[in-house]
Design an enzyme around this catalytic site. Sequence first.
Site, mmCIF file in Angstrom:
data_model
loop_
_atom_site.group_PDB
_atom_site.id
_atom_site.type_symbol
_atom_site.label_atom_id
_atom_site.label_comp_id
_atom_site.label_asym_id
_atom_site.label_seq_id
_atom_site.Cartn_x
_atom_site.Cartn_y
_atom_site.Cartn_z
ATOM 1 N N SER A 1 -3.708 -8.115 2.878
ATOM 2 C CA SER A 1 -3.578 -7.093 4.074
ATOM 3 C C SER A 1 -4.333 -8.942 4.688
ATOM 4 O O SER A 1 -3.949 -9.025 5.445
ATOM 5 C CB SER A 1 -5.284 -6.233 4.228
ATOM 6 O OG SER A 1 -4.364 -4.977 3.882
ATOM 7 N N LYS B 1 -16.861 -6.968 4.701
ATOM 8 C CA LYS B 1 -16.154 -7.247 5.571
ATOM 9 C C LYS B 1 -15.709 -7.219 6.816
ATOM 10 O O LYS B 1 -16.127 -6.140 7.333
ATOM 11 C CB LYS B 1 -15.011 -6.839 5.012
ATOM 12 C CG LYS B 1 -14.468 -6.461 3.561
ATOM 13 C CD LYS B 1 -12.953 -6.809 3.392
ATOM 14 C CE LYS B 1 -11.852 -7.082 1.511
ATOM 15 N NZ LYS B 1 -11.227 -6.580 1.414
ATOM 16 N N HIS C 1 0.661 -0.684 0.250
ATOM 17 C CA HIS C 1 -0.130 0.066 0.257
ATOM 18 C C HIS C 1 0.912 1.416 0.290
ATOM 19 O O HIS C 1 0.662 2.189 -0.871
ATOM 20 C CB HIS C 1 -0.899 -0.179 1.402
ATOM 21 C CG HIS C 1 -2.008 -1.362 1.709
ATOM 22 N ND1 HIS C 1 -2.136 -1.972 2.563
ATOM 23 C CD2 HIS C 1 -2.591 -1.262 0.588
ATOM 24 C CE1 HIS C 1 -3.153 -2.684 1.966
ATOM 25 N NE2 HIS C 1 -4.195 -2.165 1.277
ATOM 26 N N ARG D 1 -1.039 -5.368 -8.479
ATOM 27 C CA ARG D 1 -0.674 -6.403 -7.968
ATOM 28 C C ARG D 1 -0.292 -7.255 -9.160
ATOM 29 O O ARG D 1 1.280 -7.872 -9.520
ATOM 30 C CB ARG D 1 -1.045 -7.491 -6.557
ATOM 31 C CG ARG D 1 -0.756 -6.528 -6.054
ATOM 32 C CD ARG D 1 -1.713 -7.503 -4.366
ATOM 33 N NE ARG D 1 -2.426 -7.556 -4.824
ATOM 34 C CZ ARG D 1 -3.965 -8.154 -3.962
ATOM 35 N NH1 ARG D 1 -3.386 -8.226 -2.249
ATOM 36 N NH2 ARG D 1 -4.968 -8.409 -4.566
#
Length: 162
Positions: free
Chosen positions: A129, A42, A18, A91
Amino acid sequence: MASIAVCPGSFDPVTYGHLDIITRGSKVFDKVIVAVLHNRNKTPLFEVEERVKLLQEVTAHLENVEIDSFNGLLVDYVKQKKASTIIRGLRAVSDFEYEMQAASINRKLDPEVETFFMMTNNQFSYLSSSIVKEVAKYGANVSDIVPDVVEAALRTKYKDLK
């Protein structure tokens, strides 16, 4: 007119991946607003306020970076902040499909908002994460994938959960 970009995410917790995107974005735009999303889908490890505080600590050296949080539609938040760009990190190819869909719907909702994709540095391409939380939960060393303050917060959080 100053260029303002929003870098949204859950940041639960913030990782070096990040920070790579935030730091590089701060070199491209006059101002970057890192916006912590209240995601009802979440169950976060850290409360929004904790994530905001951690982000403030790890970005304090970046003068043109502001930390905030938001609810609701991202394009509404972007408009409210008078920004014109959303920064998204990629990514791997697997991220692209989701991010393309999100960028497309954001563009449909507000054609004035652009999405700026940045490839994460290769050394962080495996990092998420979720992976950080999984590794930290079992007491493994995460010092090379998260800042010290985040590592300490993870240790405290998992100690308190036991």
